[in-house]
Design a protein around this motif. Structure first.
Motif, mmCIF file in Angstrom:
data_model
loop_
_atom_site.group_PDB
_atom_site.id
_atom_site.type_symbol
_atom_site.label_atom_id
_atom_site.label_comp_id
_atom_site.label_asym_id
_atom_site.label_seq_id
_atom_site.Cartn_x
_atom_site.Cartn_y
_atom_site.Cartn_z
ATOM 1 N N CYS A 35 0.849 -1.202 0.000
ATOM 2 C CA CYS A 35 0.000 0.000 0.000
ATOM 3 C C CYS A 35 0.883 1.250 0.000
ATOM 4 C CB CYS A 35 -0.887 -0.093 1.236
ATOM 5 S SG CYS A 35 -1.466 1.416 1.963
ATOM 6 N N CYS A 38 0.585 3.717 2.806
ATOM 7 C CA CYS A 38 0.950 3.212 4.134
ATOM 8 C C CYS A 38 2.432 3.380 4.407
ATOM 9 C CB CYS A 38 0.567 1.740 4.271
ATOM 10 S SG CYS A 38 -1.163 1.449 3.915
ATOM 11 N N SER A 39 3.167 3.865 3.423
ATOM 12 C CA SER A 39 4.596 4.053 3.586
ATOM 13 C C SER A 39 4.902 5.546 3.544
ATOM 14 C CB SER A 39 5.318 3.333 2.455
ATOM 15 O OG SER A 39 6.599 3.877 2.281
ATOM 16 N N ASN A 40 5.858 5.932 4.361
ATOM 17 C CA ASN A 40 6.243 7.340 4.383
ATOM 18 C C ASN A 40 7.340 7.621 3.354
ATOM 19 O OD1 ASN A 40 6.065 9.941 5.375
ATOM 20 N ND2 ASN A 40 7.586 9.605 6.984
ATOM 21 N N ALA A 41 7.780 6.565 2.671
ATOM 22 C CA ALA A 41 8.955 6.677 1.806
ATOM 23 C C ALA A 41 8.751 7.631 0.622
ATOM 24 C CB ALA A 41 9.354 5.289 1.306
ATOM 25 N N LYS A 44 8.713 11.218 1.753
ATOM 26 C CA LYS A 44 10.056 11.663 2.141
ATOM 27 C C LYS A 44 10.936 11.932 0.927
ATOM 28 C CE LYS A 44 11.617 10.305 6.685
ATOM 29 N NZ LYS A 44 12.383 9.320 7.443
ATOM 30 N N LEU A 59 -6.110 11.076 0.678
ATOM 31 C CA LEU A 59 -6.416 9.688 1.030
ATOM 32 C C LEU A 59 -7.679 9.172 0.350
ATOM 33 C CD1 LEU A 59 -5.471 10.058 4.751
ATOM 34 C CD2 LEU A 59 -4.243 8.701 3.080
ATOM 35 N N TRP B 58 -7.446 4.474 6.777
ATOM 36 C CA TRP B 58 -7.290 4.360 5.320
ATOM 37 C C TRP B 58 -6.259 3.311 4.904
ATOM 38 C CZ3 TRP B 58 -2.221 5.501 5.030
ATOM 39 C CH2 TRP B 58 -1.703 6.412 5.960
ATOM 40 N N CYS B 59 -5.612 2.690 5.882
ATOM 41 C CA CYS B 59 -4.550 1.709 5.591
ATOM 42 C C CYS B 59 -5.152 0.309 5.557
ATOM 43 C CB CYS B 59 -3.457 1.857 6.645
ATOM 44 S SG CYS B 59 -2.385 0.437 6.879
ATOM 45 N N ALA B 60 -5.320 -0.214 4.361
ATOM 46 C CA ALA B 60 -5.969 -1.524 4.199
ATOM 47 C C ALA B 60 -5.263 -2.654 4.958
ATOM 48 C CB ALA B 60 -6.112 -1.850 2.716
ATOM 49 N N PRO B 61 -3.938 -2.755 4.865
ATOM 50 C CA PRO B 61 -3.276 -3.832 5.618
ATOM 51 C C PRO B 61 -3.480 -3.705 7.137
ATOM 52 C CG PRO B 61 -1.725 -2.727 4.138
ATOM 53 C CD PRO B 61 -2.993 -1.987 4.037
ATOM 54 N N LYS B 94 -13.459 9.448 10.786
ATOM 55 C CA LYS B 94 -13.112 8.214 10.066
ATOM 56 C C LYS B 94 -12.470 7.203 11.006
ATOM 57 C CE LYS B 94 -12.926 9.949 5.395
ATOM 58 N NZ LYS B 94 -12.125 10.607 4.392
ATOM 59 N N VAL B 125 8.239 5.236 13.079
ATOM 60 C CA VAL B 125 7.280 4.574 12.186
ATOM 61 C C VAL B 125 7.462 5.095 10.763
ATOM 62 C CG1 VAL B 125 4.823 4.209 11.676
ATOM 63 C CG2 VAL B 125 5.611 4.272 14.051
ATOM 64 N N GLU B 126 7.823 4.193 9.839
ATOM 65 C CA GLU B 126 8.029 4.591 8.443
ATOM 66 C C GLU B 126 6.987 3.974 7.529
ATOM 67 O OE1 GLU B 126 9.904 6.734 6.893
ATOM 68 O OE2 GLU B 126 10.886 7.435 8.701
ATOM 69 N N ALA B 127 6.247 2.987 8.053
ATOM 70 C CA ALA B 127 5.207 2.339 7.258
ATOM 71 C C ALA B 127 4.151 1.767 8.203
ATOM 72 C CB ALA B 127 5.804 1.231 6.400
ATOM 73 N N LEU B 128 2.938 1.729 7.733
ATOM 74 C CA LEU B 128 1.840 1.184 8.537
ATOM 75 C C LEU B 128 1.417 -0.174 7.993
ATOM 76 C CD1 LEU B 128 -0.448 4.311 9.053
ATOM 77 C CD2 LEU B 128 1.214 3.352 10.641
#
Lengths: 172, 158
Positions: A35, A38-41, A44, A59, B58-61, B94, B125-128
């Protein structure tokens, strides 16, 4: 006022405003195995560019809205490279550019702010003001879409020529 | 020359690591608002096996993972185990909707600033989703632990 001075000022002004028009915004949808939101990469990497003013994440549409600083030129390929460095691919990229009385037509090529743009599937018209255009080239659309486009856009000789210096754009 | 090169790399690396939350670190003190609009301090959970889970509606995983966490919480909440969800949602509505839809009963906190949230930066935290497992002394023992690692930790204190 002297007419000559007036005309000279006018032409200088015209040149200035003409070269002043660049990409002000790029709306990027990224794809990948995970996703992208879902990543901040991606965020950045895009923010690391000096030309980038801000990155807003929409979103609802899963879009990275990249606002570019005024008075800067950016090649969309640089944005693409950043997204790829973050481990994703471009699903679509729509750029907002401003035009001043520029006539475009199907398969016409124009030079703009150091970019060569070829308009595809475009009716003849005069562009004025903020205009959105989707980049149709390889790497700027999904692989699947590019496969389809290679057929449907084969009438544009530059499209499949692998010429990286030309962008094929479709007005939105 | 080569040794100096590696030394520099080593120093740079160790510095970059210290900037992040790492194994052995204790539960940070910070207060966030929960879904009942009460302020909650994360360190108040010290003494229990604690799983801190960063997510967003909003993060499906994350939503998929919520299902598993809800079950895990049901099975082990009578033990000395707690889950604290920290949402990075910027839209409170939400967030609340997702909590009720996913039937989450464990503590839910919100730090409504996306990846720019202070807690997200503090935890690195860099990814959810991203989850952090603390033992009963409040020390971090695992990042993104599997369900089995969590269960083993709970069973250890029995």
């Amino acid at each position: 006022m002297n007419l000559k001075v007036f005309l000279l000022t006018l032409s200088v002004l015209f040149i200035f405003t003409n070269s002043n028009a660049q990409i002000s915004k790029a709306e990027i949808v990224a794809t990948g195995l995970t996703c992208s939101m879902c990543s901040n990469a991606i965020n950045k990497h895009l923010k690391s560019l000096t030309e980038v003013d801000s990155v807003i994440i929409d979103l609802n549409t899963n879009t990275f809205v990249v606002h570019l600083k005024k008075e800067t030129n950016i090649d969309p390929r640089i944005l693409k490279e950043k997204v790829e460095k973050a481990g994703f691919f471009i699903g679509s990229m729509i750029v907002t550019m401003s035009f001043e009385n520029v006539e475009v037509a199907d398969n016409i090529k124009i030079e703009k702010d150091g970019l060569s743009l070829v308009f595809v599937d475009t009716k003849t018209k005069v562009l004025n003001g903020e205009t959105k255009a989707k980049i149709m080239d390889k790497g700027f659309v999904t692989k699947k879409e590019f496969k389809k486009l290679s057929k449907s856009l084969s009438k544009y000789p530059t499209y499949t020529s692998d010429n990286e210096s030309i962008y094929h754009v479709k007005l939105m | 020359m080569r040794n100096i090169f590696f030394l520099v790399i080593f120093i740079v690396k160790s510095f970059s690591l210290t900037g992040q939350f790492k194994i052995g670190d204790t539960i940070p003190h910070f207060t966030l608002i929960n879904n009942l609009s009460e302020s909650t301090n994360l360190s108040s959970f010290k003494g229990k096996v604690l799983l801190v889970d960063f997510w967003a509606s909003w993060c499906a995983p994350c939503r998929k993972a919520n299902k598993k966490l809800v079950d895990l919480h049901k099975d082990y909440s009578s033990e000395n185990f707690e889950i604290v969800g920290i949402s990075l949602d910027t839209d409170r509505t939400k967030w609340l909707k997702a909590i009720s839809k996913d039937k989450i009963e464990y503590t839910q906190l919100i730090d409504p600033h996306g990846f720019d949230a202070k807690t997200a930066i503090q935890f690195g935290v860099e990814a959810l989703p991203a989850s952090y497992l603390f033992d009963t002394s409040g020390n971090l023992i695992a990042i993104n632990p599997t369900e089995q690692v969590i269960i083993n930790q709970i069973n250890q204190i029995k």
